[in-house]
Design a protein around this motif. Structure first.
Motif, short mmCIF file in Angstrom:
data_model
loop_
_atom_site.label_atom_id
_atom_site.label_comp_id
_atom_site.label_asym_id
_atom_site.label_seq_id
_atom_site.Cartn_x
_atom_site.Cartn_y
_atom_site.Cartn_z
N ILE A 1 3.27 38.72 10.96
CA ILE A 1 1.30 38.96 10.65
C ILE A 1 0.29 38.83 12.04
O ILE A 1 0.94 37.64 12.36
N GLU A 2 -0.20 39.98 12.07
CA GLU A 2 -1.19 39.68 13.18
C GLU A 2 -2.37 39.01 12.70
O GLU A 2 -3.29 39.12 11.64
N THR A 3 -3.08 38.00 12.99
CA THR A 3 -4.84 37.16 12.92
C THR A 3 -5.33 37.31 14.10
O THR A 3 -5.07 37.59 14.61
N PRO A 4 -7.09 37.25 13.94
CA PRO A 4 -7.11 37.17 15.14
C PRO A 4 -6.50 35.85 15.87
O PRO A 4 -7.41 35.38 17.11
N PHE A 5 -6.06 35.06 14.86
CA PHE A 5 -5.48 33.75 15.63
C PHE A 5 -3.91 33.92 16.05
O PHE A 5 -3.65 33.19 17.28
N GLY A 6 -3.43 34.70 16.18
CA GLY A 6 -2.55 34.61 16.32
C GLY A 6 -1.21 35.71 15.58
O GLY A 6 -1.65 36.51 15.12
N LYS A 7 -0.12 35.76 16.74
CA LYS A 7 0.53 36.47 15.79
C LYS A 7 2.14 35.48 15.11
O LYS A 7 2.56 34.95 16.34
N SER B 1 4.14 44.24 7.36
CA SER B 1 3.64 43.83 8.87
C SER B 1 2.29 44.33 8.92
O SER B 1 2.47 45.20 8.62
N GLY B 2 1.50 43.71 8.68
CA GLY B 2 0.29 44.16 8.65
C GLY B 2 -1.04 42.94 10.18
O GLY B 2 -0.78 42.02 10.64
N ARG B 3 -2.14 43.36 10.31
CA ARG B 3 -2.82 43.28 11.70
C ARG B 3 -4.35 43.01 10.63
O ARG B 3 -4.65 43.69 10.29
N TYR B 4 -4.37 41.73 10.51
CA TYR B 4 -5.72 40.82 9.99
C TYR B 4 -7.44 41.53 10.95
O TYR B 4 -6.64 41.55 12.21
N ASP C 1 -13.03 39.81 10.09
CA ASP C 1 -13.84 38.83 9.68
C ASP C 1 -12.68 38.18 8.27
O ASP C 1 -12.97 37.30 7.09
N LEU C 2 -11.01 38.99 8.22
CA LEU C 2 -10.48 38.89 7.74
C LEU C 2 -10.48 38.57 6.36
O LEU C 2 -9.87 38.94 5.57
N ASN C 3 -10.80 39.24 5.98
CA ASN C 3 -11.22 40.03 4.88
C ASN C 3 -10.69 41.14 4.39
O ASN C 3 -10.84 41.78 3.14
N SER C 4 -10.37 42.42 5.39
CA SER C 4 -9.67 43.38 5.48
C SER C 4 -8.24 43.31 6.67
O SER C 4 -8.15 42.47 6.89
N ARG C 5 -7.75 44.62 5.89
CA ARG C 5 -5.72 44.29 6.78
C ARG C 5 -5.40 45.70 7.45
O ARG C 5 -5.55 46.53 5.91
N ASP C 6 -5.15 45.88 8.33
CA ASP C 6 -4.34 47.80 8.21
C ASP C 6 -3.05 46.46 8.11
O ASP C 6 -2.12 46.19 9.14
N THR C 7 -2.46 47.29 7.07
CA THR C 7 -0.38 47.47 7.43
C THR C 7 -0.16 48.36 7.82
O THR C 7 -0.51 49.63 8.41
#
Lengths: 310, 310
Positions: free
Chosen positions: A15-21, A84-87, A90-96
């Motif tokens: 998982i990847e978010t704006p806060f880390g992976k 595996s995905g990246r947000y 806004d964390l409301n949408s993500r790419d696989t």
């Protein structure tokens, strides 16, 4: 103690978010459902499949929480399902970024003998044929069958999905999926159309905007708890489903009043899930924290208006 | 009877939604606020400006509802403010097709003598300098000053906006505006930053996703009532503000408990506003309908969980 049968993926997520992976961590719908339902006094079992790359410590995690793992098939030489995905910001949408079905491609679910008469069945997001295969193995009619699904199955297995929808009591989908399934923008109209497809109860999940429960003409709404920071939304919907079904299985009460409580408990547990990566927060969560947060949900939503003085 | 002073536009709107379109109809922030607040036992006045093209029947509409119109300046030979917009299919976004400021361009608000000691002041969306001009005319400190604003003023009059924000007790903005004003995506963090700018109460409106009230560490949430169809969202936010301030002015109670009720009444009235074009639904709304809908809000949100049995 009542029995809760859970079907769904047990997986690795990256998982990847704006806060880390993260590297490959524990994930999968059945994982989140199981960990969440474990906060209630129920005897639960997971039906799923993993490869022999799946760590024993993860399986132990389930066992420690009184979750029967005899229905988790371990395929020798097989690899566990990986997502595996990246947000987005806004964390409301993500790419696989990657999906490797691996052992999930040939999954034939086998319900443990002891759970063929489960009181509550939670069909986590999976191919509708697999979900149906589980229902076909039951020897007694459960008190409640709950189905989760997603747009992917509406796109590529709609006929099968409609068949399984016909057989369940409760369906949980998100707002976009409800709209796609019915062609109605209004969620009130969408819920009415889904009722007509079979489920007596329709739960529409709106992520950070909460969840709606529809039954006949009745509607109940639970907000998501406003948080300083949502860290990782992965698994929130499944955690919600786990809290919902865990509460229902424990309380053995199918009144609308009790369904409302189940929605609140689902939202309660989901609000913890998103506070850290993956299952980390659920793993170190204790019951006192859940009770305390219930008070926060009450403060957030409960009011007391006397009839207006004239 | 307590006094509510309302400042804002009184205007003509031409609206297009997926369900149809209107010619020039009655619109404007102060119009919606006034019609909504009129459901409570308050003595209210609107401070605004119109041209002499503004029909007497619209002014009569206010008077019939016990709204003082002596603060509505009628400019001879002037034309009334006009706004025209087209909503997208989801009704959550819209394009402005035309804006004609007309008499609003040189508006100098004059507060009627009888309302310089108003109990509650509702500063509807307008240039912050106009809003400030109203506050400067007051001869007594109101029990509550509520401010509505929008992104337009954040873009082109931020310094003035921040000055007026400093002087109010409650601010109402939508979620995107709260984010723009503070640079924080999390609404919890955004509300904390807005608190620090002055207002003790921060109301964040999320349209169909409800409204949040923040005060110190306390949060209250009111959902929007799920409707079969939202027909025209124009004025919903102002109707909310009218219900909120009308209820507060009537009840004269600034406790957090009462603020919650005011939020519910605001949401209640807004849920009617969107059912028809413009002010049509508010115009033919009666108090019994408002009371009945209050029961729907209770059913939608109230639950009763006993502590979990072990």
């Amino acid at each position: 103690m009542n029995k809760l049968l859970i079907v769904g993926t047990v997986a690795f997520d990256a998982i990847e978010t704006p806060f880390g992976k993260t590297d490959k961590i524990l994930g999968g719908a059945a994982t989140y459902i199981g960990l969440s339902a474990a906060f209630f006094n129920v005897k639960s079992a997971i039906v799923s499949v993993v490869g022999d790359d799946f760590p024993q410590e993860y399986l132990d995690l389930f066992t420690e929480r009184n979750i029967d793992i005899s229905g988790i098939e371990v395929v020798k030489g097989g690899k566990t399902f990986f997502w595996s995905g990246r947000y987005h910001n806004d964390l409301n949408s993500r790419d696989t970024l990657d999906t490797q079905l691996n052992v999930l491609a040939d999954f034939n679910p086998v319900v443990p003998a002891d759970f063929k008469d489960a009181d509550v069945v939670m069909l986590g997001n999976l191919h509708p044929i697999v979900q149906m295969g589980v229902l076909d193995q039951l020897t007694a009619t459960p008190k409640l069958i709950v189905l989760d699904s997603m747009n992917f199955w509406m796109d590529c297995a709609l006929a099968e999905l409609l068949q399984v929808i016909k057989r369940v009591d409760v369906i949980t989908v998100n707002d976009e999926e409800a709209r796609q399934l019915t062609g109605e923008y209004s969620l009130v109209k969408a819920a009415a159309k889904i009722h007509a497809m079979g489920p007596k109860y329709v739960v529409i999940k709106k992520g950070e905007h909460g969840a709606l429960l529809f039954h006949d003409k009745k509607i109940f709404f639970a907000p998501a708890l406003p948080l300083e920071e949502v860290f990782d939304p992965t698994g929130a919907g499944d955690t919600f489903a786990g809290g919902f079904t865990g509460y229902i299985a424990q309380s053995e009460n199918l009144s609308f009043k009790n369904m409302k409580n189940a929605i609140i408990y689902g939202s309660n547990l989901a609000s913890f899930c998103v506070e850290e990566f993956g299952t980390a927060r659920l793993q170190r969560l204790d019951k006192d924290e859940v009770h305390e947060r219930l008070q926060q949900f009450k403060a957030l939503t409960q009011f007391d208006i006397a009839l207006e003085q004239e």
